[in-house]
Motif scaffolding. Structure first.
Motif, PDB file in Angstrom:
ATOM      1  N   TYR A  31      33.957  40.994  45.183  1.00  0.00           N
ATOM      2  CA  TYR A  31      35.137  41.197  46.020  1.00  0.00           C
ATOM      3  C   TYR A  31      36.403  40.750  45.301  1.00  0.00           C
ATOM      4  N   MET A  32      37.433  41.551  45.447  1.00  0.00           N
ATOM      5  CA  MET A  32      38.744  41.139  44.971  1.00  0.00           C
ATOM      6  C   MET A  32      39.791  41.469  46.026  1.00  0.00           C
ATOM      7  N   TYR A  33      40.890  40.708  46.007  1.00  0.00           N
ATOM      8  CA  TYR A  33      41.882  40.777  47.071  1.00  0.00           C
ATOM      9  C   TYR A  33      43.285  40.639  46.487  1.00  0.00           C
ATOM     10  N   TYR A  48      42.077  45.115  49.527  1.00  0.00           N
ATOM     11  CA  TYR A  48      40.884  44.446  49.044  1.00  0.00           C
ATOM     12  C   TYR A  48      39.938  45.468  48.436  1.00  0.00           C
ATOM     13  N   SER A  49      38.937  44.962  47.716  1.00  0.00           N
ATOM     14  CA  SER A  49      37.937  45.825  47.098  1.00  0.00           C
ATOM     15  C   SER A  49      36.582  45.134  47.168  1.00  0.00           C
ATOM     16  N   VAL A  50      35.560  45.889  47.507  1.00  0.00           N
ATOM     17  CA  VAL A  50      34.213  45.315  47.579  1.00  0.00           C
ATOM     18  C   VAL A  50      33.397  45.632  46.335  1.00  0.00           C
ATOM     19  N   GLY A  51      33.997  46.362  45.404  1.00  0.00           N
ATOM     20  CA  GLY A  51      33.310  46.685  44.162  1.00  0.00           C
ATOM     21  C   GLY A  51      34.067  47.778  43.443  1.00  0.00           C
ATOM     22  N   ALA A  52      33.664  48.051  42.220  1.00  0.00           N
ATOM     23  CA  ALA A  52      34.335  49.086  41.430  1.00  0.00           C
ATOM     24  C   ALA A  52      34.302  50.411  42.177  1.00  0.00           C
ATOM     25  N   GLY A  53      35.468  51.035  42.277  1.00  0.00           N
ATOM     26  CA  GLY A  53      35.587  52.324  42.936  1.00  0.00           C
ATOM     27  C   GLY A  53      35.763  52.282  44.440  1.00  0.00           C
ATOM     28  N   ALA A  92      42.850  37.279  44.291  1.00  0.00           N
ATOM     29  CA  ALA A  92      41.720  36.382  44.508  1.00  0.00           C
ATOM     30  C   ALA A  92      40.421  37.165  44.350  1.00  0.00           C
ATOM     31  N   SER A  93      39.352  36.444  44.128  1.00  0.00           N
ATOM     32  CA  SER A  93      38.041  37.089  44.053  1.00  0.00           C
ATOM     33  C   SER A  93      37.002  36.205  44.700  1.00  0.00           C
ATOM     34  N   SER A  94      35.898  36.805  45.089  1.00  0.00           N
ATOM     35  CA  SER A  94      34.807  36.040  45.696  1.00  0.00           C
ATOM     36  C   SER A  94      33.509  36.821  45.540  1.00  0.00           C
ATOM     37  N   SER A  95      32.411  36.115  45.779  1.00  0.00           N
ATOM     38  CA  SER A  95      31.112  36.756  45.675  1.00  0.00           C
ATOM     39  C   SER A  95      30.164  36.165  46.691  1.00  0.00           C
TER      40      SER A  95
END
Lengths: 115, 117
Positions: A31-33, A48-53, A92-95
């Motif tokens: 995840y990135m924000y 936000y993004s939950v993954g590439a693409g 920001a990022s998280s996993s």
């Protein structure tokens, strides 16, 4: 690990100009924000993004665009800068997969002024 | 609707005094709760987090927080404040989910802490 890095640290734009804020993380997070922080207003989620693409809008997406072509990078694009976009921008990022930890890791921020 | 409220915008305490920063949340699901600290000109650093289990959690820099479900609160405490604790503190709430369900964080508006010598 460098964590989350952002460039530039500071930028002044004229109204109507465009720019890209860069964000890179080296933690292999899904995840990135992107957030913006206005004085006394806390953080507001832009995209936000939950993954590439895969990207989606947050609370305040108008005037911004994003892309996520790789796991590491999540640039934020301002197409026609307006004074209302004067703010501090945080990436920001998280996993969810990192040993159960879930917290977001923040970059140092980009201070943007539009005049 | 989900929200986080930090009712104190500014707090001033004397060095060596105790500190409590308030955080109340409204969240429909089981919350994950966080406290972050932001020093001037810096990004946000995680102080502590609560996922489950013991409702009193310990964090870095001598901070602790207590989750009280009945009061929807997650207040941050420190027994003795140091001058270096002067910063802005943010409470945040999120929720559990699967890898493909995005789980947003909701941040409070922050509390600025000043420390008097």
């Amino acid at each position: 690990n460098a964590g989350v890095t952002q460039t530039p640290k500071f930028r002044i734009l004229k109204i109507g100009q465009s720019m890209t804020l860069q964000c890179t993380q080296d933690m292999n997070h899904n995840y990135m924000y992107w957030y913006r922080q206005d004085p006394g207003m806390g953080l507001k989620l832009i995209y936000y993004s939950v993954g590439a693409g895969i990207t989606d809008k947050g609370e305040v997406p108008n005037g911004y665009n994003v892309s996520r072509s790789t796991t590491e990078d999540f640039p934020l694009r301002l197409e026609l800068a307006a004074p209302s976009q004067t703010s501090v921008y945080f990436c920001a990022s998280s996993s969810l997969m990192t040993g159960g930890t879930y917290e977001q890791y923040f970059g140092p921020g980009t201070r943007l002024t539009v005049t | 609707a989900q929200s986080v409220t930090q009712p104190d915008i500014h707090i001033t305490v004397s060095e060596g005094a105790s500190l409590e920063l308030r955080c109340n949340y409204s969240y429909g699901a089981t919350p994950y709760l966080f406290w972050y600290v932001q020093s001037p000109g810096q990004g946000l650093q995680l102080l502590l987090k609560y996922f489950s289990g013991d409702t009193l959690v310990q964090g870095i820099k001598g901070f602790e927080a207590e989750f009280k479900r009945s009061q929807s609160s997650f207040n941050l405490r420190k027994p003795s404040v140091h001058w270096s604790d002067a910063a802005e503190y943010f409470c945040a709430v999120g929720a559990a989910g699967s890898l493909y369900n995005f789980n947003k964080f909701y941040f409070g508006s922050g509390t600025k802490l000043n420390v008097k010598p």
